[in-house]
Design a protein around this motif. Structure first.
Motif, PDB file in Angstrom:
ATOM      1  N   THR A  70       0.879  -1.230  -0.030  1.00 52.08           N
ATOM      2  CA  THR A  70      -0.021   0.072  -0.066  1.00 52.08           C
ATOM      3  C   THR A  70       0.859   1.146   0.038  1.00 52.08           C
ATOM      4  O   THR A  70       1.769   1.402   0.842  1.00 52.08           O
ATOM      5  CB  THR A  70      -0.856  -0.072   1.063  1.00 52.08           C
ATOM      6  OG1 THR A  70      -1.578  -1.282   1.082  1.00 52.08           O
ATOM      7  CG2 THR A  70      -2.037   1.253   1.273  1.00 52.08           C
ATOM      8  N   VAL A  71       0.588   2.155  -0.920  1.00 57.31           N
ATOM      9  CA  VAL A  71       1.518   3.298  -1.067  1.00 57.31           C
ATOM     10  C   VAL A  71       0.612   4.583  -0.347  1.00 57.31           C
ATOM     11  O   VAL A  71      -0.769   4.845  -0.745  1.00 57.31           O
ATOM     12  CB  VAL A  71       1.663   3.607  -2.665  1.00 57.31           C
ATOM     13  CG1 VAL A  71       2.564   4.927  -2.946  1.00 57.31           C
ATOM     14  CG2 VAL A  71       2.450   2.583  -3.339  1.00 57.31           C
ATOM     15  N   LEU A  72       1.218   5.373   0.386  1.00 58.68           N
ATOM     16  CA  LEU A  72       0.541   6.378   0.760  1.00 58.68           C
ATOM     17  C   LEU A  72       0.870   7.708  -0.380  1.00 58.68           C
ATOM     18  O   LEU A  72       1.780   8.021  -0.868  1.00 58.68           O
ATOM     19  CB  LEU A  72       1.191   6.925   1.929  1.00 58.68           C
ATOM     20  CG  LEU A  72       0.892   8.337   2.807  1.00 58.68           C
ATOM     21  CD1 LEU A  72      -0.485   8.216   3.127  1.00 58.68           C
ATOM     22  CD2 LEU A  72       1.719   8.466   4.028  1.00 58.68           C
ATOM     23  N   ALA A  73      -0.364   8.149  -0.813  1.00 59.60           N
ATOM     24  CA  ALA A  73      -0.523   9.330  -1.799  1.00 59.60           C
ATOM     25  C   ALA A  73       0.120  10.472  -0.899  1.00 59.60           C
ATOM     26  O   ALA A  73      -0.372  10.994   0.343  1.00 59.60           O
ATOM     27  CB  ALA A  73      -1.630   9.467  -2.062  1.00 59.60           C
ATOM     28  N   THR A  74       1.393  11.050  -1.388  1.00 60.44           N
ATOM     29  CA  THR A  74       2.031  12.317  -0.824  1.00 60.44           C
ATOM     30  C   THR A  74       1.730  13.537  -1.582  1.00 60.44           C
ATOM     31  O   THR A  74       2.186  14.620  -1.220  1.00 60.44           O
ATOM     32  CB  THR A  74       3.299  12.253  -0.739  1.00 60.44           C
ATOM     33  OG1 THR A  74       3.990  11.935  -1.889  1.00 60.44           O
ATOM     34  CG2 THR A  74       3.581  10.970   0.319  1.00 60.44           C
ATOM     35  N   ALA A  75       0.886  13.586  -2.781  1.00 59.82           N
ATOM     36  CA  ALA A  75       0.694  14.702  -3.579  1.00 59.82           C
ATOM     37  C   ALA A  75      -0.685  14.756  -3.862  1.00 59.82           C
ATOM     38  O   ALA A  75      -1.286  13.779  -3.852  1.00 59.82           O
ATOM     39  CB  ALA A  75       1.792  14.662  -4.883  1.00 59.82           C
ATOM     40  N   THR A  76      -1.040  15.918  -4.410  1.00 63.93           N
ATOM     41  CA  THR A  76      -2.494  16.145  -4.844  1.00 63.93           C
ATOM     42  C   THR A  76      -2.657  16.946  -6.212  1.00 63.93           C
ATOM     43  O   THR A  76      -1.335  17.594  -6.428  1.00 63.93           O
ATOM     44  CB  THR A  76      -3.382  16.735  -3.699  1.00 63.93           C
ATOM     45  OG1 THR A  76      -2.896  18.093  -3.577  1.00 63.93           O
ATOM     46  CG2 THR A  76      -3.561  16.082  -2.619  1.00 63.93           C
ATOM     47  N   GLY A  77      -3.649  17.129  -6.730  1.00 62.83           N
ATOM     48  CA  GLY A  77      -3.665  18.050  -7.733  1.00 62.83           C
ATOM     49  C   GLY A  77      -3.317  19.573  -7.439  1.00 62.83           C
ATOM     50  O   GLY A  77      -2.735  20.244  -8.295  1.00 62.83           O
ATOM     51  N   ASP A  78      -3.362  19.657  -6.113  1.00 66.51           N
ATOM     52  CA  ASP A  78      -2.936  21.044  -5.665  1.00 66.51           C
ATOM     53  C   ASP A  78      -1.379  21.344  -6.011  1.00 66.51           C
ATOM     54  O   ASP A  78      -0.938  22.422  -6.114  1.00 66.51           O
ATOM     55  CB  ASP A  78      -3.477  21.497  -4.343  1.00 66.51           C
ATOM     56  CG  ASP A  78      -3.445  22.845  -3.912  1.00 66.51           C
ATOM     57  OD1 ASP A  78      -3.790  23.809  -4.592  1.00 66.51           O
ATOM     58  OD2 ASP A  78      -3.216  23.099  -2.706  1.00 66.51           O
TER      59      ASP A  78
END
Length: 164
Positions: A70-78
């Motif tokens: 499981t990979v933790l998302a550290t970025a967003t579209g922002d």
């Protein structure tokens, strides 16, 4: 003292060990279910050795599990719109409808900000469609209205060196 005897506790040089380059830029990695970089191989490691830090962006819950991890998302579209990332990496992957729609939305954000998009495997066709250009190769770089094809690792290193 260690030179006089050969023991299991004596220090040994680390043969064949090479360290990745220092991080010089951060790029968003669009996570896709069944992520694949195609015939170019493991581009995540290649990018890290070129000094790129990858920040995963989720395209749905299914994209966050890669190879049983499981990979933790550290970025967003922002992060794309604010300039906290200097580019976007789009690997190939399964073409689930929701994930493709989310990937296209992120590609449109990157195009609007003028960021380079590194696409691999079937991600090349997806990025070509989003940028409105023709491209067919194992990898490609899209920026503005242009596309440059990537057919080998050395070409990728040359492209990454130009991103600042």
């Amino acid at each position: 003292m260690y030179a006089q005897r050969n023991t299991s506790t004596s220090p040994r040089p680390r043969q064949g060990f090479s360290r990745p380059a220092a991080v010089r830029l951060r790029m968003a990695l669009i996570m896709r279910k069944g992520m694949d970089f195609g015939p170019l191989g493991d581009m995540e490691t290649a990018l890290r050795f070129d000094g790129v830090s990858l920040a995963p962006i989720s395209t749905g819950d299914a994209s966050l599990i890669n190879g049983g991890v499981t990979v933790l998302a550290t970025a967003t579209g922002d992060d794309i719109t604010s300039g906290r990332v200097k580019g976007v990496v789009l690997p190939g992957g399964e073409a689930d409808e929701a994930g493709v729609a989310q990937a296209k939305a992120l590609l449109k954000l990157a195009k609007a900000q003028g960021l380079p998009v590194l696409a691999f495997a079937d991600g090349v066709a997806l990025a070509a469609e989003a940028f409105g250009v023709a491209a067919e190769a194992p990898g490609a770089v899209f920026q503005g209205d242009k596309a440059a094809l990537i057919n080998e690792r050395a070409e990728l290193s040359a492209v990454v060196a130009t991103i600042s």
